[in-house]
Write a protein that holds these residues in place. Structure first.
Motif, mmCIF file in Angstrom:
data_model
loop_
_atom_site.group_PDB
_atom_site.id
_atom_site.type_symbol
_atom_site.label_atom_id
_atom_site.label_comp_id
_atom_site.label_asym_id
_atom_site.label_seq_id
_atom_site.Cartn_x
_atom_site.Cartn_y
_atom_site.Cartn_z
ATOM 1 N N SER A 262 0.816 -1.212 0.000
ATOM 2 C CA SER A 262 0.000 0.000 0.000
ATOM 3 C C SER A 262 0.848 1.261 0.000
ATOM 4 C CB SER A 262 -0.939 0.006 1.217
ATOM 5 O OG SER A 262 -0.195 0.069 2.434
ATOM 6 N N GLY A 263 2.069 1.187 0.517
ATOM 7 C CA GLY A 263 2.954 2.340 0.550
ATOM 8 C C GLY A 263 3.793 2.516 -0.702
ATOM 9 N N HIS A 264 3.743 1.564 -1.619
ATOM 10 C CA HIS A 264 4.512 1.635 -2.870
ATOM 11 C C HIS A 264 3.529 1.473 -4.025
ATOM 12 C CE1 HIS A 264 7.578 0.717 0.120
ATOM 13 N NE2 HIS A 264 8.481 1.140 -0.734
ATOM 14 N N LYS A 265 3.117 2.588 -4.579
ATOM 15 C CA LYS A 265 2.023 2.588 -5.553
ATOM 16 C C LYS A 265 2.327 1.757 -6.780
ATOM 17 C CE LYS A 265 -0.060 6.981 -4.182
ATOM 18 N NZ LYS A 265 -0.429 8.354 -4.611
ATOM 19 N N VAL A 266 3.598 1.720 -7.195
ATOM 20 C CA VAL A 266 3.908 0.954 -8.401
ATOM 21 C C VAL A 266 3.670 -0.542 -8.163
ATOM 22 C CG1 VAL A 266 6.370 0.637 -7.907
ATOM 23 C CG2 VAL A 266 5.580 0.696 -10.277
ATOM 24 N N LEU A 267 3.958 -1.020 -6.954
ATOM 25 C CA LEU A 267 3.676 -2.418 -6.625
ATOM 26 C C LEU A 267 2.173 -2.652 -6.547
ATOM 27 C CD1 LEU A 267 6.382 -3.018 -3.874
ATOM 28 C CD2 LEU A 267 6.443 -3.782 -6.240
ATOM 29 N N LEU A 268 1.463 -1.736 -5.879
ATOM 30 C CA LEU A 268 0.011 -1.859 -5.769
ATOM 31 C C LEU A 268 -0.638 -1.906 -7.140
ATOM 32 C CD1 LEU A 268 -2.574 -1.823 -4.039
ATOM 33 C CD2 LEU A 268 -2.456 0.677 -4.078
ATOM 34 N N LEU A 269 -0.197 -1.037 -8.039
ATOM 35 C CA LEU A 269 -0.779 -0.989 -9.377
ATOM 36 C C LEU A 269 -0.449 -2.236 -10.191
ATOM 37 C CD1 LEU A 269 -0.178 2.771 -10.186
ATOM 38 C CD2 LEU A 269 -2.396 1.646 -10.002
ATOM 39 N N SER A 270 0.718 -2.817 -9.962
ATOM 40 C CA SER A 270 1.056 -4.040 -10.694
ATOM 41 C C SER A 270 0.113 -5.179 -10.306
ATOM 42 C CB SER A 270 2.515 -4.435 -10.439
ATOM 43 O OG SER A 270 2.693 -4.932 -9.129
ATOM 44 N N PHE A 271 -0.263 -5.231 -9.013
ATOM 45 C CA PHE A 271 -1.236 -6.236 -8.581
ATOM 46 C C PHE A 271 -2.627 -5.918 -9.121
ATOM 47 C CE2 PHE A 271 1.858 -6.933 -5.016
ATOM 48 C CZ PHE A 271 2.133 -8.255 -5.314
ATOM 49 N N LEU A 272 -3.025 -4.638 -9.040
ATOM 50 C CA LEU A 272 -4.351 -4.256 -9.522
ATOM 51 C C LEU A 272 -4.488 -4.526 -11.014
ATOM 52 C CD1 LEU A 272 -4.991 -0.888 -7.616
ATOM 53 C CD2 LEU A 272 -6.056 -3.117 -7.212
ATOM 54 N N ALA A 273 -3.411 -4.329 -11.779
ATOM 55 C CA ALA A 273 -3.465 -4.581 -13.217
ATOM 56 C C ALA A 273 -3.820 -6.038 -13.501
ATOM 57 C CB ALA A 273 -2.125 -4.217 -13.860
ATOM 58 N N ASP A 274 -3.216 -6.956 -12.764
ATOM 59 C CA ASP A 274 -3.505 -8.375 -12.979
ATOM 60 C C ASP A 274 -4.915 -8.722 -12.526
ATOM 61 O OD1 ASP A 274 -2.658 -11.025 -13.795
ATOM 62 O OD2 ASP A 274 -2.690 -11.543 -11.674
ATOM 63 N N ILE A 275 -5.336 -8.160 -11.392
ATOM 64 C CA ILE A 275 -6.691 -8.434 -10.897
ATOM 65 C C ILE A 275 -7.729 -7.953 -11.907
ATOM 66 C CG2 ILE A 275 -8.373 -7.805 -9.117
ATOM 67 C CD1 ILE A 275 -5.998 -7.732 -7.140
ATOM 68 N N VAL A 276 -7.546 -6.741 -12.439
ATOM 69 C CA VAL A 276 -8.482 -6.196 -13.424
ATOM 70 C C VAL A 276 -8.538 -7.092 -14.660
ATOM 71 C CG1 VAL A 276 -8.837 -4.285 -15.043
ATOM 72 C CG2 VAL A 276 -8.306 -3.807 -12.647
ATOM 73 N N ALA A 277 -7.361 -7.476 -15.178
ATOM 74 C CA ALA A 277 -7.324 -8.284 -16.402
ATOM 75 C C ALA A 277 -7.973 -9.644 -16.197
ATOM 76 C CB ALA A 277 -5.875 -8.436 -16.873
ATOM 77 N N MET A 278 -7.661 -10.301 -15.089
ATOM 78 C CA MET A 278 -8.143 -11.663 -14.878
ATOM 79 C C MET A 278 -9.602 -11.713 -14.431
ATOM 80 S SD MET A 278 -5.851 -13.855 -15.763
ATOM 81 C CE MET A 278 -5.540 -12.716 -17.121
#
Length: 450
Positions: A262-278
């Motif tokens: 949650s404190g590192h947005k680039v990591l958070l967004l990398s997870f969200l990108a996969d969740i959105v796609a899948m």
């Protein structure tokens, strides 16, 4: 400009650590090339980047994956087949899937914390031996004619628990075995092997089970896992970096991992990108209905097989030609573009009534998925500190395993309510809209480069 923090990638440890580690050996070293290889020319620029394979330690890990990716798929087909043979119920096959998912999720999260506190090589040894033992137990119950669905589900739960412990340590180890600049290429190599296993394993299982029987499938997997154990034994020691006090691997450490995300947005967004796609864009739950109705002019069995094979085939092709993208530096834009490309391909798949066009679009989606996997994996390994990599990979394992299962529920429900075409096309469109909204609302991913 947000850049990867290279100081966290210990290249001295990754490329020149003693090859035998704590196992006691000759003390020879696995050295990476003294200088980077010259840029490839001609057709080689398009072909898969194999530079990481010049590093002996990574080559051993990768070679073991070739064997086990096929062997594990033999068991992945044999278990539901045996469950169905014993019960005669597809519902029990579904219950068995849940029995494997729950321990995998729990132990992946805990395993990520464990991987950050111990020698990852030792953890890989223990868990690979555990997975091999469960395969032997699967073989034993099959060869003795035991017909107990409870035993099958317990063994599956045990196997997936070991897998949950193993996966974060395996993935987190890559950044200690290859230099930072070769992480995309290493991820492409590993992902291509895994996707090839998803194609070859089920095909082999379908051909061999009627001839050799279920027990032999389990035995082949157990033997293949012995190759993995030997390859891991030859890896260098991978203890936690730094001289600080020994850390625990409890609930607090797991929570710290989520706080870190949650404190590192680039990591958070990398997870969200996969969740959105899948979650919104994986329509595999609708493949049987599509094969039976939309593509009924073709043989329904052929159509179903082609639909399920389309994405893995595209992913393998993307891996074989990963030289096109594996040297890119704007990793954030590669993730954004690949997820948007996935959504566009899935939306197009929902609109077509031609089987071959549909398979081609799924293959395009598979290429996009491969690109996404490569660069999301590279971001996780390069943007996180080594003391957090295990936990990041634990969450990654849960997201990768859980997203498609949530998609099955969502698409199955939406398909029944709205129809298959609306569910698939609408899901693909949602992927595009949500990913672009995230990219422009939170610029950390757009700005990330190495």
């Amino acid at each position: 400009m947000y850049r990867a923090r290279r100081k966290h990638v210990d290249t001295s440890d990754s490329s020149s650590t003693e090859s035998t580690g704590s196992s006691g050996g000759t003390g020879t070293r696995d050295a990476a090339p003294a200088s980077p290889a010259p840029p490839p020319r001609g057709w080689r620029r398009w072909a898969m980047d194999t530079q990481p394979l010049r590093i002996p330690a990574y080559r051993r890990l990768w070679t073991s994956t070739i064997v086990t990716s096929v062997g594990s798929q033999l068991t992945a087909v044999a278990v539901p087949k045996q469950v169905y043979d014993v019960t005669g119920s597809s519902a029990w096959v579904g219950y068995a899937s849940i029995a494997g998912l729950v321990p995998m999720v729990v132990f992946a999260l805990w395993g990520g914390a464990v991987a950050d506190t111990v020698d990852r090589r030792k953890l890989l040894l223990i868990t690979n031996i555990g997975i091999a033992v469960t395969s032997v137990l699967f073989w034993a119950q099959a060869v003795t004619g035991m017909r107990s669905v409870v035993v099958l589900m317990v063994l599956l739960a045990l196997q997936q628990a070991f897998f949950g412990l193993n996966s974060p340590a395996r993935n987190a180890s890559i950044a200690r075995l290859v230099p930072a600049g070769q992480l995309p290429a290493a991820n492409a190599l590993s992902s291509t092997v895994m996707q090839t296993g998803l194609i070859a394993g089920p095909l082999l299982a379908g051909a061999l089970i009627p001839v050799l029987g279920l027990s032999t499938m389990y035995l082949i997997d157990a033997v293949a896992l012995c190759v993995t154990v030997w390859a891991v034994f030859r890896l260098p020691a991978l203890p936690p970096l730094g001289d600080g006090p020994a850390r625990r691997a409890g609930m607090r450490e797991i929570v710290d991992g989520f706080r870190y995300i949650s404190g590192h947005k680039v990591l958070l967004l990398s997870f969200l990108a996969d969740i959105v796609a899948m979650v919104f864009g994986m329509p595999r739950a609708l493949f049987p209905e599509l094969a039976a109705q939309t593509f009924h002019h073709w043989n329904s069995g052929l159509a179903l097989g082609l639909l399920f094979a389309g994405i893995p085939i595209g992913a393998v092709l993307g891996g074989l030609f990963s030289g096109v993208f594996s040297r890119a530096r704007r990793h954030g834009w590669m993730v954004i573009g690949s997820v948007v490309g996935w959504g566009v391909a899935i939306a197009g798949f929902g609109l077509t009534g031609n089987l071959w066009v549909a398979v081609a679009l799924l293959a395009v989606a598979g290429v996009a998925d491969m690109v996404s996997m490569v660069f999301r994996g590279a971001i996780l390994l390069s943007a996180a500190t080594d003391e957090m990599r295990g936990r990041m990979q634990g969450v990654f394992t849960v997201v990768v395993a859980g997203g498609p299962r949530l998609a099955d529920v969502l698409h199955g429900t939406a398909g029944s309510a709205l129809g298959t075409r609306a569910a698939v096309t609408g899901g693909g469109a949602l992927v595009v809209v949500i990913m672009l909204a995230l990219a422009f609302a939170m610029p950390a991913l757009r700005r990330y480069r190495v």
